[in-house]
Write a protein that holds these residues in place. Sequence first.
Motif, mmCIF file in Angstrom:
data_model
loop_
_atom_site.group_PDB
_atom_site.id
_atom_site.type_symbol
_atom_site.label_atom_id
_atom_site.label_comp_id
_atom_site.label_asym_id
_atom_site.label_seq_id
_atom_site.Cartn_x
_atom_site.Cartn_y
_atom_site.Cartn_z
ATOM 1 N N SER A 87 89.218 -22.858 -9.779
ATOM 2 C CA SER A 87 88.640 -21.515 -9.659
ATOM 3 C C SER A 87 89.095 -20.758 -8.418
ATOM 4 O O SER A 87 88.745 -19.586 -8.250
ATOM 5 C CB SER A 87 87.106 -21.615 -9.635
ATOM 6 N N ALA A 88 89.875 -21.413 -7.529
ATOM 7 C CA ALA A 88 90.310 -20.764 -6.292
ATOM 8 C C ALA A 88 91.823 -20.879 -6.158
ATOM 9 O O ALA A 88 92.482 -21.624 -6.901
ATOM 10 C CB ALA A 88 89.616 -21.412 -5.088
ATOM 11 N N ASP A 89 92.372 -20.133 -5.221
ATOM 12 C CA ASP A 89 93.796 -20.231 -4.916
ATOM 13 C C ASP A 89 94.046 -21.607 -4.292
ATOM 14 O O ASP A 89 93.533 -21.915 -3.207
ATOM 15 C CB ASP A 89 94.186 -19.118 -3.941
ATOM 16 N N ARG A 90 94.838 -22.428 -4.959
ATOM 17 C CA ARG A 90 95.047 -23.794 -4.482
ATOM 18 C C ARG A 90 95.755 -23.821 -3.135
ATOM 19 O O ARG A 90 95.545 -24.732 -2.330
ATOM 20 C CB ARG A 90 95.830 -24.586 -5.535
ATOM 21 N N ARG A 91 96.592 -22.841 -2.882
ATOM 22 C CA ARG A 91 97.255 -22.766 -1.568
ATOM 23 C C ARG A 91 96.233 -22.599 -0.456
ATOM 24 O O ARG A 91 96.329 -23.252 0.594
ATOM 25 C CB ARG A 91 98.243 -21.596 -1.549
ATOM 26 N N LYS A 92 95.234 -21.741 -0.651
ATOM 27 C CA LYS A 92 94.220 -21.516 0.372
ATOM 28 C C LYS A 92 93.383 -22.768 0.601
ATOM 29 O O LYS A 92 92.996 -23.072 1.740
ATOM 30 C CB LYS A 92 93.318 -20.346 -0.025
ATOM 31 N N CYS A 202 102.338 -25.053 5.449
ATOM 32 C CA CYS A 202 101.502 -24.629 4.316
ATOM 33 C C CYS A 202 101.397 -23.111 4.220
ATOM 34 O O CYS A 202 101.190 -22.564 3.129
ATOM 35 C CB CYS A 202 100.109 -25.242 4.437
ATOM 36 N N LEU A 203 101.517 -22.428 5.339
ATOM 37 C CA LEU A 203 101.468 -20.962 5.328
ATOM 38 C C LEU A 203 102.603 -20.365 4.504
ATOM 39 O O LEU A 203 102.514 -19.215 4.050
ATOM 40 C CB LEU A 203 101.525 -20.432 6.756
ATOM 41 N N ARG A 204 103.696 -21.107 4.295
ATOM 42 C CA ARG A 204 104.872 -20.601 3.577
ATOM 43 C C ARG A 204 104.801 -20.869 2.075
ATOM 44 O O ARG A 204 105.685 -20.445 1.333
ATOM 45 C CB ARG A 204 106.127 -21.237 4.154
ATOM 46 N N LEU A 205 103.762 -21.576 1.614
ATOM 47 C CA LEU A 205 103.640 -21.865 0.187
ATOM 48 C C LEU A 205 103.367 -20.592 -0.610
ATOM 49 O O LEU A 205 102.725 -19.657 -0.127
ATOM 50 C CB LEU A 205 102.508 -22.859 -0.067
ATOM 51 N N THR A 206 103.861 -20.563 -1.841
ATOM 52 C CA THR A 206 103.568 -19.454 -2.748
ATOM 53 C C THR A 206 102.102 -19.496 -3.149
ATOM 54 O O THR A 206 101.575 -20.570 -3.447
ATOM 55 C CB THR A 206 104.439 -19.556 -4.014
ATOM 56 N N PRO A 207 101.398 -18.355 -3.162
ATOM 57 C CA PRO A 207 100.003 -18.363 -3.626
ATOM 58 C C PRO A 207 99.893 -18.962 -5.023
ATOM 59 O O PRO A 207 100.789 -18.779 -5.862
ATOM 60 C CB PRO A 207 99.625 -16.877 -3.622
ATOM 61 N N ALA A 208 98.804 -19.683 -5.267
ATOM 62 C CA ALA A 208 98.591 -20.330 -6.565
ATOM 63 C C ALA A 208 97.201 -19.977 -7.074
ATOM 64 O O ALA A 208 96.300 -20.818 -7.122
ATOM 65 C CB ALA A 208 98.748 -21.845 -6.439
ATOM 66 N N PRO A 209 97.010 -18.682 -7.452
ATOM 67 C CA PRO A 209 95.680 -18.246 -7.879
ATOM 68 C C PRO A 209 95.296 -18.854 -9.225
ATOM 69 O O PRO A 209 96.154 -19.244 -10.022
ATOM 70 C CB PRO A 209 95.838 -16.728 -7.989
ATOM 71 N N PRO A 210 93.997 -18.919 -9.502
ATOM 72 C CA PRO A 210 93.542 -19.446 -10.796
ATOM 73 C C PRO A 210 93.746 -18.416 -11.897
ATOM 74 O O PRO A 210 94.081 -17.254 -11.640
ATOM 75 C CB PRO A 210 92.062 -19.707 -10.548
#
Length: 434
Positions: A87-92, A202-210
């Motif tokens: 349910s959340a952005d996995r990157r965050k 980790c700051l450089r990872l692509t966002p992974a929103p749900p």
Amino acid sequence: MTSAPSPAAGRFSALLPDLSPLRSSADFRLLWVQGLVTYFGSFMALIALPLQIKELTGSPLAVGAMGAVELVPLVVFGLYGGALADSADRRKVILGTEAGLGLLALVLLVNAALPDPMLWPLYLVAGGVSALAGLQRPALDSLMARIVPHDQLTAAAALNSLRWQFGAITGPAVAGLVVAYAGHATAYTVTVVTFTVSVVLCLRLTPAPPALDSPKPSLRGIAEGARYAWSRPVLLGTYAVDLAAMFFAFPNTIFPFLADELDAPWSLGLMYAAGSVGSLVLGLTSGWTSRVRRHGLFVVFGAAAWGLAIAAAGWFGDVWLVLVCLAVAGAGDMLSGLGRSTIWNQTIPEELRGRLAGIEVLSYSVGPQLGQVRAGAMAGWTGTRSAVWSGGVACVASVALLTAAMPKLLTYDSETDEDAVRRRLARASSPSAA
């Protein structure tokens, strides 16, 4: 003209790790390097922490109690972390938990720098690390199936294991020397530095929103994931086999006492690293695993080999034979882990990946935590070596019983299993969503 490679050279190259995921996915490369850094620091603390408890208490039960302290946070936050990953952005989630782990390492550093280090902060940090790991691992594990092509999942699991083994070998070996010659504070300083580097990566990872229609974390959502797992005998078999193997045959927490009993205190770092050496050897020759379809066989035979080798390690009185047995056990554990990871990523639908990853965290983390408690209690009751070999025997027996009860695990085939076929077709038709 260039000469054709010899058949022997071709066979050797076929054994080398498959590097396809590193070439095809920038996010996988980032996570691989990030893990390489953070595992080194984590294993430094993983060795320094029980050694510090041993120095402060002299009790194997006190060291084994770490498992009890870590268990409840792992269960609660592992399950919640699974729902959160859907349910959340996995990157965050990954970024926030890495930062939290770095802060906990800083607490260990401050406590170790005191003139008289206290015991209770060690248990407090152990519980906090367990909670944050429970939150993080579902997001991290569920991200793999999104960023790595379906046909490269076994190769990705092998590369991730190689990364882990590097930390598991170098971390304990260096930690033993650092603690002996520079103290616990220096070991914890290294851990803080590695987590700082990890956060930057980790700051450089692509966002992974749900997905837009993803549910909010809830008990109902967690129960839905549990029902799915319970309805899939193959998945259930992977969880049960790993849980039993780790509960009965995870003696790492009593290695300091085993080294003393063998009159080889110098071997402690080698004991912690030996299993990873075996896993590393298997990982470096894992190219053939990408061509295997019967991954359930990996799970069963790998877990049985782990138990047999642990039993032998407890039986032998020569420290070098013990180290060889621990290396063989590590190879068996890696083989079983490759099978589990591949089956999970090949069969679980995207909308349930986070919640099922939460259950996966419990299956491969709760076992070692309970195993620490079992090993510490048994060592205090029957002696260190008997606690080791009896656990190995119980592991082999439990794997045999579970395999007989869930035969579909042995017959799993990635080309014919309905869930694996469905997942492969979903990924092919919609790569961004699957």
